[in-house]
Design a protein around this motif. Structure first.
Motif, PDB file in Angstrom:
ATOM      1  N   ARG A   1       0.830  -1.208   0.000  1.00 13.69           N
ATOM      2  CA  ARG A   1       0.000   0.000   0.000  1.00 13.69           C
ATOM      3  C   ARG A   1       0.863   1.255   0.000  1.00 13.69           C
ATOM      4  O   ARG A   1       1.894   1.317   0.661  1.00 13.69           O
ATOM      5  CB  ARG A   1      -0.909   0.056   1.235  1.00 13.69           C
ATOM      6  CG  ARG A   1      -1.883  -1.059   1.346  1.00 13.69           C
ATOM      7  CD  ARG A   1      -2.828  -1.158   0.200  1.00 13.69           C
ATOM      8  NE  ARG A   1      -3.762  -0.050   0.098  1.00 13.69           N
ATOM      9  CZ  ARG A   1      -4.672   0.073  -0.865  1.00 13.69           C
ATOM     10  NH1 ARG A   1      -4.737  -0.840  -1.821  1.00 13.69           N
ATOM     11  NH2 ARG A   1      -5.484   1.093  -0.897  1.00 13.69           N
ATOM     12  N   THR A   2       0.389   2.234  -0.744  1.00 10.34           N
ATOM     13  CA  THR A   2       1.121   3.498  -0.790  1.00 10.34           C
ATOM     14  C   THR A   2       0.284   4.638  -0.224  1.00 10.34           C
ATOM     15  O   THR A   2       0.702   5.787  -0.253  1.00 10.34           O
ATOM     16  CB  THR A   2       1.498   3.846  -2.244  1.00 10.34           C
ATOM     17  OG1 THR A   2       0.307   3.833  -3.025  1.00 10.34           O
ATOM     18  CG2 THR A   2       2.489   2.846  -2.802  1.00 10.34           C
ATOM     19  N   ASN A   3      -0.905   4.332   0.258  1.00  9.24           N
ATOM     20  CA  ASN A   3      -1.698   5.378   0.909  1.00  9.24           C
ATOM     21  C   ASN A   3      -2.406   4.790   2.126  1.00  9.24           C
ATOM     22  O   ASN A   3      -2.242   3.624   2.446  1.00  9.24           O
ATOM     23  CB  ASN A   3      -2.699   6.007  -0.068  1.00  9.24           C
ATOM     24  CG  ASN A   3      -3.606   4.970  -0.700  1.00  9.24           C
ATOM     25  OD1 ASN A   3      -3.833   3.912  -0.110  1.00  9.24           O
ATOM     26  ND2 ASN A   3      -4.100   5.253  -1.879  1.00  9.24           N
TER      27      ASN A   3
ATOM     28  N   THR B   1      -1.794   6.096   5.134  1.00  3.89           N
ATOM     29  CA  THR B   1      -0.727   6.133   6.142  1.00  3.89           C
ATOM     30  C   THR B   1      -1.269   6.309   7.558  1.00  3.89           C
ATOM     31  O   THR B   1      -0.778   5.681   8.502  1.00  3.89           O
ATOM     32  CB  THR B   1       0.242   7.294   5.819  1.00  3.89           C
ATOM     33  OG1 THR B   1       0.711   7.092   4.493  1.00  3.89           O
ATOM     34  CG2 THR B   1       1.404   7.325   6.775  1.00  3.89           C
TER      35      THR B   1
ATOM     36  N   ALA C   1       5.514  -1.070   4.236  1.00  5.64           N
ATOM     37  CA  ALA C   1       4.797  -0.010   3.521  1.00  5.64           C
ATOM     38  C   ALA C   1       5.269   1.369   3.976  1.00  5.64           C
ATOM     39  O   ALA C   1       5.493   2.264   3.147  1.00  5.64           O
ATOM     40  CB  ALA C   1       3.298  -0.153   3.752  1.00  5.64           C
TER      41      ALA C   1
ATOM     42  N   SER D   1       7.481   4.405   1.967  1.00  4.65           N
ATOM     43  CA  SER D   1       7.051   5.796   1.793  1.00  4.65           C
ATOM     44  C   SER D   1       7.879   6.764   2.633  1.00  4.65           C
ATOM     45  O   SER D   1       7.615   7.960   2.649  1.00  4.65           O
ATOM     46  CB  SER D   1       5.563   5.930   2.136  1.00  4.65           C
ATOM     47  OG  SER D   1       5.347   5.571   3.476  1.00  4.65           O
TER      48      SER D   1
END
Lengths: 607, 272
Positions: free
Chosen positions: A442-444, A446, A475, A479
């Motif tokens: 996942r990149t969002n 957070t 993850a 980021s």
């Protein structure tokens, strides 16, 4: 049909079928010596039927109960019941519902359930039926022979034809019956005589002739439309539509082979199916109704994009789905409780009906109508989360598919759902692993990740599973989220986390740690540099040393150097530490003080 | 029986007036501190273990910082277990800081040993570490932590002890019996009949034997009455043990009530 075969069939027909004075037995139908006419004969049939009004089937749902048949007209009208012991699955044919019962084929009025006619079945079972608005076209069969019979509105036998070849599901229009056979032909038979008025040769599998809102289609894997271009079917140039290839739970089928009788007893295949309806788009192109088709998997319905096969919506019903139909837009589905669900093309619940008793399976037809749009159902991510929450662990295949689809969605709340799945004791372990894998990518979302990391196993508070620390660490590290550092550092020293998760946390701290995490890092290093007893923990200690050196200054270097020198340090750790030390640039040149020993090196954190 | 004796010992140890602790000797001629330090820092497990043995034998509190330093540096499991044990024997509050991280060690033996020693080294850090251990995933550690919290008089842990008591941490009962105050004691007695007697039992004796207003007499009388009404062999045995071990300076009202209950008389004015 060979000459000998035709003769034998004719004799048999004379013996068995010639009980009605008006019956005309065709000797030309289903001839095996037919030569490809490049679409000429079927083009003539198209020409003949051009301009005739479309005759859709009745809009009705018919269920099989222990007591017989129950029906609910979809355009309004009372529910009806017909006590019976049917021996075939009923067919909706024009305004009739036709089925086998004992030695007869019975037709009921779809609107009322009243008997329209009944004929002797000649010992065969109904395979399929159609109606052109006046006359019914029946295919009766057993394992050895098939028979086409046309029946008038009053129940009189008209034309017929018999063959040893397996016949498929028929359709009818304007006095012509369309009967698929041998998986490659559709014979156009005169209802009055049974004679073959034309024949279609296809290069795709065909065992069904279908009436969708009055338009006729032929096929099995996909459907070709009966229109001006159907004459080109032998060169694959007819108007054709098929489903996208999708790996769906239970590998559902749209149209199973129509060359055998549908089982009367419901099985898993009854509950794992695809419902799709062909429709003509505004552009004239052939599509699947409103761009969506559905797949059922017991009590789950997946709404799928008709071009890409991507999941568009999902919903769960209280009971297993045992039949239904696709509309021009939307779907009608029945469950074993006898409840009929009308959903729009987005899965919204437009209306429900009740068949009044439990059913083993159902057939339905929506004619040319659409299900009206219902209230929007919210984002797909929330629908998937809701479905996963509603499913029992034995629905693992559906859950696995949903988790996979969930991972494809970019919405931040998906991250939260994946976190919950990763820590949920309700879902099977392999699915939890898949959720963890997707979470790591996942990149969002957070903030959801940070909130999850703030949790720890807590027996007193009833938090009995730690968060998925490893995937979260991966993850957040990817980021570069430094807010994760103190949370990850706390998880290093929580034995409720798996060693593997701890290793990932340590790895992330190599990148994310700040001097504020020194104490947690040092504690972890001290506790495990000499006691690490598995590969993951050893990797964690080495990564921790790396993180310490990055943020801890001289004090950290002293700690790690001491670890590298101490004979008690675990062998693999000890061998790795010199490499870590040499990779990290010394913070300050070592300046040994007089009288200082290795054991007296400082352990205090950097300021 | 052994458990009961231990509980009585715990009760008496906590509840009775204590003699002033003897001042630790300033010097233990038998222990060479410098030698012990070198041995513990040597990286030689055998030598370090030997030094720990000497320290344990001497019971010299001055050696505690040497053990603390060893714990802060880390060592092999064998050496850690021994160091943790000896730190407990020395019982220096300053050792709690070095011991507490070990209650979260991945080795169950190490963390349980650390929890046991923290009950001896005492102090706020020890209490906090044991409260954390009560929340942990190790069932045996939770039991040890509950015992330790009772030993350390950690009254602030009582709410947590109530949470874990019905969740297979019977050790919490003894701790609650020692630590509860006023309504907490009432709540504890109210659990009799709701939780198995075997789970509750270890907390009743300390509660009955406690002096002071923290454990009010009406609650004790209610407990005695409930035990009488249970009329089971175990309940009677518990009352008999309480009477036999009741402190001479204890409240005569409670002693009389226990005696009356053993003779089948109601102590709260209810049925006879």
């Amino acid at each position: 049909m060979t000459g000998h075969g035709a003769l034998a069939a004719g004799c048999l027909f004379a013996l068995c079928v010639g009980c009605s004075a008006s019956t005309v037995n065709s000797s030309t139908a289903f001839a095996r010596d037919w030569q490809n006419d490049s679409g000429t004969s079927i083009a003539a049939v198209v020409q003949r039927l051009r301009g005739l009004p479309l005759v859709p089937n009745a809009r009705v749902v018919v269920g099989l109960t222990e007591a017989g048949l129950v029906g609910v007209p979809l355009e309004g009208g009372s529910r009806w019941a017909y006590p019976s012991k049917p021996s075939s699955v009923p067919s909706i044919a024009g305004n009739l519902v036709i089925f086998s019962e004992g030695d007869h084929v019975v037709a009921l009025h779809a609107s009322s359930g009243a008997k329209a006619w009944s004929i002797d079945s000649q010992g065969l079972l109904l395979r399929g039926a159609a109606n052109d608005g006046t006359t019914s076209a029946l295919v009766l069969a057993d394992a050895h022979q098939s028979q086409f019979v046309a029946v008038s509105a009053s129940g009189a036998r008209l034309g017929s034809a018999q063959t040893e070849a397996a016949l498929g599901m028929p359709a009818a229009r304007g006095g012509i019956a369309f009967v698929p056979w041998s998986e490659q032909y559709v014979s156009a038979l005169e209802l009055t005589s049974g004679n073959e008025a034309g024949r279609l040769l296809t290069r795709v599998q065909v065992s069904h002739a279908l009436n969708y809102g009055g338009e006729l289609y032929f096929g099995q894997q996909g459907l070709m439309r009966f229109d001006d271009k159907v004459r080109f079917a032998s060169t694959n140039q007819a108007n054709h539509v098929s489903l996208p290839k999708v790996d769906l739970p239970g590998k559902p089928s749209w149209l199973v082979s129509g060359l055998s009788n549908a089982p009367l007893t419901a099985n898993a295949r009854t509950k794992i199916r695809i419902f799709a309806a062909p429709a003509t788009a505004a552009s004239g192109a052939l599509t699947l109704g409103a761009g969506t088709f559905v797949a059922s998997y017991f009590r789950v319905i997946f709404g799928l994009d008709s071009l890409s096969g991507a999941l568009a919506w999902v919903r769960t019903l209280p009971a297993d789905i045992v039949g239904g139909a696709a509309a021009r837009s939307g779907f009608v589905l029945c469950d074993t409780n006898g409840k009929v669900w009308l959903t729009d093309s987005a899965g919204g619940e437009a209306r429900t009906l009740d068949l009044g008793s439990k059913i083993s399976q159902c057939v339905a037809d929506m004619g040319a109508e659409s299900v009206p749009a219902a209230a929007p159902r919210g984002p797909l991510a929330a629908q998937i989360a809701g479905a996963l929450d509603a499913l029992e662990p034995d629905m693992a295949e559906a859950e696995r598919y949903l988790v996979r689809e969930l991972g494809k969605l970019p919405d931040p709340p998906v991250t939260q759902t994946l976190i919950e799945l990763s820590s949920s004791p309700r879902i099977p372990p392999d699915l939890r692993i898949e959720a963890r894998r997707l979470l790591a990518l996942r990149t969002n979302g957070t903030d959801y990740m940070l909130a999850a990391l703030a949790r720890h196993y807590d027996f007193v508070s009833g938090v009995l599973l730690p968060p998925p620390v490893g995937p979260l660490a991966d993850a957040l590290s990817a980021s570069g989220e430094t807010r994760a550092a103190p949370l990850l550092a706390k998880h290093l020293n929580d034995p409720a986390n798996s060693a593997d998760d701890v290793a990932h946390a340590a790895r992330a701290l190599v990148k994310l740690a700040t001097p504020a995490e020194y104490e947690d890092l040092r504690t972890f290093f001290a506790l495990y540099r000499a006691t690490a007893d598995d590969e993951a923990l050893i990797a964690a200690v080495v990564a921790c040393a790396e993180a310490l050196l990055r943020v801890g200054g001289d004090a950290a270097r002293a700690v790690v150097e001491r670890g590298a020198q101490d004979p008690l340090t675990q062998g693999d750790v000890r061998r790795a530490l010199p490499g870590v030390l040499s990779k990290a640039a010394p913070v300050a040149p070592p300046a040994p003080r007089a009288g200082e020993t290795a054991g007296a090196l400082p352990e205090t954190p950097p300021k | 029986m052994l458990q009961r004796v231990a509980v009585i010992g715990l009760c008496l140890g906590i509840l009775l007036p204590r003699a002033a602790p003897a001042a630790p000797p300033d010097k233990h001629p038998s222990l060479n501190l410098e030698g012990s330090k070198k041995a513990l820092e040597s990286g030689d497990e055998t030598r370090a273990l030997s030094a720990l043995g000497e320290i344990e034998q001497s019971q010299d509190g001055r050696a505690a910082p040497l053990i603390d330093a060893l714990l802060v540096r880390g060592a092999s499991t064998k050496l850690l277990m021994r160091a943790i044990e000896v730190a407990g024997v020395l019982g220096q509050p300053s050792s709690s800081s070095a011991l507490s991280p070990y209650t979260k060690h991945r080795s169950p033996e190490v963390r349980r040993a650390a929890a046991r020693s923290l009950a001896h080294t005492k102090g706020r850090i020890a209490i906090q570490a044991l409260r954390d251990a009560l929340r942990g995933s190790d069932p045996a550690l939770r039991g040890t932590a509950a015992e330790g919290l009772g030993t350390l008089g950690a009254k602030e842990a009582v709410p947590d002890l109530f949470v874990v008591l019905p969740k297979e941490v019977p050790e919490a009962a003894a701790a609650i019996g020692v630590l509860c105050r006023g309504d907490e004691c009432k709540r504890f007695v109210g659990l009799l009949g709701k939780l198995p007697f075997e789970v509750m039992e270890s907390g009743f004796l300390p509660l009955l034997l406690r002096a002071g207003s923290d454990a009010p007499n009406p609650v004790k009388l209610e407990l005695i009455e409930q035990l009488r009404r249970l009329a089971t062999q175990k309940a009677s045995a518990l009352l008999q043990t309480a009477l036999a071990s009741y402190p001479a300076e204890g409240d005569p009202q409670i002693r009389t009530a226990i005696d009356a209950a053993l003779h089948g008389h109601s102590v709260t004015g209810g049925e006879r």
